[in-house]
Enzyme design. Structure first.
Site, PDB file in Angstrom:
ATOM      1  N   ASP A 129       0.840  -1.199   0.000  1.00  0.00           N
ATOM      2  CA  ASP A 129       0.000   0.000   0.000  1.00  0.00           C
ATOM      3  C   ASP A 129       0.875   1.250   0.000  1.00  0.00           C
ATOM      4  O   ASP A 129       2.041   1.200   0.394  1.00  0.00           O
ATOM      5  CB  ASP A 129      -0.867   0.050   1.264  1.00  0.00           C
ATOM      6  CG  ASP A 129      -1.982  -0.975   1.253  1.00  0.00           C
ATOM      7  OD1 ASP A 129      -2.160  -1.671   0.237  1.00  0.00           O
ATOM      8  OD2 ASP A 129      -2.676  -1.085   2.285  1.00  0.00           O
ATOM      9  N   ARG A 179      -0.698  -0.690  -8.610  1.00  0.00           N
ATOM     10  CA  ARG A 179      -2.109  -0.367  -8.367  1.00  0.00           C
ATOM     11  C   ARG A 179      -2.199   1.155  -8.315  1.00  0.00           C
ATOM     12  O   ARG A 179      -1.535   1.804  -7.514  1.00  0.00           O
ATOM     13  CB  ARG A 179      -2.591  -0.921  -7.028  1.00  0.00           C
ATOM     14  CG  ARG A 179      -3.962  -0.337  -6.658  1.00  0.00           C
ATOM     15  CD  ARG A 179      -4.295  -0.513  -5.201  1.00  0.00           C
ATOM     16  NE  ARG A 179      -4.276  -1.903  -4.891  1.00  0.00           N
ATOM     17  CZ  ARG A 179      -3.823  -2.391  -3.742  1.00  0.00           C
ATOM     18  NH1 ARG A 179      -3.376  -1.589  -2.810  1.00  0.00           N
ATOM     19  NH2 ARG A 179      -3.833  -3.671  -3.531  1.00  0.00           N
TER      20      ARG A 179
HETATM   21  C1  LIG Z   1      -8.194  -1.629  -3.898  1.00  0.00           C
HETATM   22  C2  LIG Z   1      -7.888  -0.276  -3.331  1.00  0.00           C
HETATM   23  C3  LIG Z   1      -6.705  -0.072  -2.649  1.00  0.00           C
HETATM   24  C4  LIG Z   1      -6.403   1.195  -2.129  1.00  0.00           C
HETATM   25  N1  LIG Z   1      -5.182   1.399  -1.545  1.00  0.00           N
HETATM   26  C5  LIG Z   1      -4.826   2.665  -1.210  1.00  0.00           C
HETATM   27  C6  LIG Z   1      -3.514   2.961  -0.748  1.00  0.00           C
HETATM   28  O1  LIG Z   1      -2.657   2.078  -0.629  1.00  0.00           O
HETATM   29  N2  LIG Z   1      -3.215   4.258  -0.472  1.00  0.00           N
HETATM   30  C7  LIG Z   1      -4.133   5.270  -0.610  1.00  0.00           C
HETATM   31  O2  LIG Z   1      -3.799   6.426  -0.379  1.00  0.00           O
HETATM   32  N3  LIG Z   1      -5.392   5.006  -0.999  1.00  0.00           N
HETATM   33  C8  LIG Z   1      -5.758   3.748  -1.311  1.00  0.00           C
HETATM   34  N4  LIG Z   1      -7.033   3.506  -1.739  1.00  0.00           N
HETATM   35  C9  LIG Z   1      -8.077   4.552  -1.605  1.00  0.00           C
HETATM   36  C10 LIG Z   1      -8.072   5.525  -2.767  1.00  0.00           C
HETATM   37  O3  LIG Z   1      -6.936   6.341  -2.729  1.00  0.00           O
HETATM   38  C11 LIG Z   1      -9.317   6.434  -2.735  1.00  0.00           C
HETATM   39  O4  LIG Z   1      -9.313   7.190  -1.560  1.00  0.00           O
HETATM   40  C12 LIG Z   1     -10.631   5.694  -2.808  1.00  0.00           C
HETATM   41  O5  LIG Z   1     -10.572   4.632  -3.705  1.00  0.00           O
HETATM   42  C13 LIG Z   1     -11.769   6.652  -3.246  1.00  0.00           C
HETATM   43  O6  LIG Z   1     -11.508   7.185  -4.501  1.00  0.00           O
HETATM   44  P1  LIG Z   1     -12.103   6.613  -5.888  1.00  0.00           P
HETATM   45  O7  LIG Z   1     -10.961   6.337  -6.767  1.00  0.00           O
HETATM   46  O8  LIG Z   1     -12.977   5.455  -5.618  1.00  0.00           O
HETATM   47  O9  LIG Z   1     -12.855   7.801  -6.567  1.00  0.00           O
HETATM   48  P2  LIG Z   1     -13.936   8.822  -6.054  1.00  0.00           P
HETATM   49  O10 LIG Z   1     -14.023   9.842  -7.120  1.00  0.00           O
HETATM   50  O11 LIG Z   1     -13.612   9.273  -4.669  1.00  0.00           O
HETATM   51  O12 LIG Z   1     -15.243   7.963  -5.988  1.00  0.00           O
HETATM   52  C14 LIG Z   1     -15.947   7.532  -7.128  1.00  0.00           C
HETATM   53  C15 LIG Z   1     -17.275   6.986  -6.654  1.00  0.00           C
HETATM   54  O13 LIG Z   1     -17.047   5.769  -5.914  1.00  0.00           O
HETATM   55  C16 LIG Z   1     -17.897   5.731  -4.783  1.00  0.00           C
HETATM   56  N5  LIG Z   1     -17.065   5.793  -3.563  1.00  0.00           N
HETATM   57  C17 LIG Z   1     -15.753   6.135  -3.477  1.00  0.00           C
HETATM   58  N6  LIG Z   1     -15.327   6.043  -2.208  1.00  0.00           N
HETATM   59  C18 LIG Z   1     -16.396   5.665  -1.478  1.00  0.00           C
HETATM   60  C19 LIG Z   1     -16.591   5.390  -0.095  1.00  0.00           C
HETATM   61  N7  LIG Z   1     -15.602   5.491   0.793  1.00  0.00           N
HETATM   62  N8  LIG Z   1     -17.817   5.005   0.306  1.00  0.00           N
HETATM   63  C20 LIG Z   1     -18.841   4.870  -0.569  1.00  0.00           C
HETATM   64  N9  LIG Z   1     -18.710   5.113  -1.905  1.00  0.00           N
HETATM   65  C21 LIG Z   1     -17.502   5.502  -2.345  1.00  0.00           C
HETATM   66  C22 LIG Z   1     -18.811   6.916  -4.863  1.00  0.00           C
HETATM   67  O14 LIG Z   1     -19.972   6.522  -5.540  1.00  0.00           O
HETATM   68  C23 LIG Z   1     -18.023   7.900  -5.681  1.00  0.00           C
HETATM   69  O15 LIG Z   1     -18.831   8.813  -6.357  1.00  0.00           O
HETATM   70  C24 LIG Z   1      -7.350   2.250  -2.254  1.00  0.00           C
HETATM   71  C25 LIG Z   1      -8.529   2.041  -2.957  1.00  0.00           C
HETATM   72  C26 LIG Z   1      -8.809   0.813  -3.496  1.00  0.00           C
HETATM   73  C27 LIG Z   1     -10.092   0.627  -4.246  1.00  0.00           C
END
Ligand SMILES: Cc1cc2nc3c(=O)[nH]c(=O)nc-3n(C[C@H](O)[C@H](O)[C@H](O)COP(=O)(O)OP(=O)(O)OC[C@H]3O[C@@H](n4cnc5c(N)ncnc54)[C@H](O)[C@@H]3O)c2cc1C
Length: 306
Positions: A129, A179
């Protein structure tokens, strides 16, 4: 609201107290099948039947006692054995500060390397991560060292960081497993893009660069770690235009978020993995999930009140 929740995520006083509240434990269930690893393994078996892979993460970060890091490494070694024994299509996603980076970097490296080696026995990748920006350089540098010795190790890069374009360029010659996520921490404007549009634009640009390497025949593994389905569709169309099939990249989402889309993408032939978190140290992780979507706060309050 986002900044307040991210501040709360890092607050030690709240971290001690909120997880003890029964209502908070009820609210977290939306994002975790349970605190116990067995809950995560059972959920992964159910996902397997839907052609969805699993990524396991035992919650915990910034551990302050090296014994905790040692115990986490032992726990993960056991989990890898269970994943293999139960025939689960699963991989681990770990945080370096959970494995002792803040206390003893060499020991953290040894822990990660043992996990990479054990993951290789089952044919899987060990994902690292990406944490807050204080750790970015150390994480990328450690990844470079590991990748020189092992093929089955992956790293998370954050599209909100301005430096990520340079990190992609730096890692591409290593044929990395990356990722790509948008980024979950509160970073200063000097380091990070702060508007949703700028982050998404950078996300697309970085993904397109990685897809180009895949189209050129490089053994790069790309995980789109996002729930932004419009962005995924845009990148899937780009991959098709490059002549790539649905399996050229994979989609990785978190447990409890957009499950219907995970199922739809898997049914359409995309490689989909669901990251299943478990463990008791869920407080900062949960606060970051709330920060990502303000509506989650209302949802959590409803759970607490009801
Ligand atoms: C497999 C995976 C591993 C990750 N590992 C890391 C990491 O190592 N370091 C790091 O900094 N971040 C990590 N993240 C988190 C990432 O950085 C984002 O904060 C998170 O994925 C929300 O952003 P988004 O790309 O989904 O887009 P967004 O634009 O935030 O969301 C798009 C849509 O997805 C839905 N959504 C997004 N988040 C949520 C939520 N929490 N609850 C409900 N609905 C939601 C909503 O419908 C939103 O409109 C990880 C995410 C995933 C999926």
């Amino acid at each position: 609201m986002r900044r307040l929740l991210l501040w709360m995520a890092g607050n030690g006083w709240l971290r001690q107290r909120i997880p003890r509240l029964p209502m908070a434990r009820r609210a977290i269930r939306r994002f975790m099948p349970g605190e116990d690893p067995e809950a995560a393994l059972s959920q992964a078996e159910a996902f397997r039947d839907e052609h969805i892979g699993s990524l396991f993460t035992r919650l915990g970060e910034n551990v302050v006692r090296i014994e905790e890091a040692d115990a986490t490494a032992e726990h993960y070694l056991g989990l890898l054995d269970q994943i293999a024994a139960r025939g689960i299509p699963g991989e681990l996603s770990v945080k370096l500060t959970q494995l002792g980076l803040d206390i003893d970097a060499d020991r953290a490296m040894r822990h990660v390397e043992r996990l990479v080696e054990r993951a290789a026995d089952g044919g899987g990748v060990l994902w690292i991560d990406m944490e807050g920006s204080a750790y970015t350089e150390r994480t990328v540098a450690l990844y470079e060292q590991l990748r020189a010795r092992h093929t089955n190790v992956g790293i998370c890069l954050q599209a909100y960081l301005r430096r990520s374009a340079a990190d992609v360029a730096r890692l591409l010659p290593l044929d990395p497993a990356i990722r790509l996520v948008k980024g979950a921490y509160d970073e200063p404007v000097a380091l990070a893009y702060r508007t949703r549009g700028a982050v998404s634009t950078n996300y697309a640009a970085l993904s397109i660069e990685l897809l180009a390497a895949i189209a050129a025949g490089r053994p790069v593994r790309l995980g789109l770690g996002t729930h932004d389905v419009a962005l995924i569709e845009q990148l899937a169309a780009h991959a098709t235009a490059l002549g790539l099939g649905h399996q050229a990249f994979e989609v990785q989402m978190l447990y409890g978020i957009r499950l219907a889309e995970q199922r739809r993408l898997a049914a359409e032939g995309y490689r989909v993995s669901d990251l299943i978190a478990y463990g008791t140290a869920w407080y900062p992780w949960y606060m970051r999930r709330l920060a990502e979507r303000p509506a989650n706060v209302l949802f959590a309050l409803r759970q607490i009140v009801g």
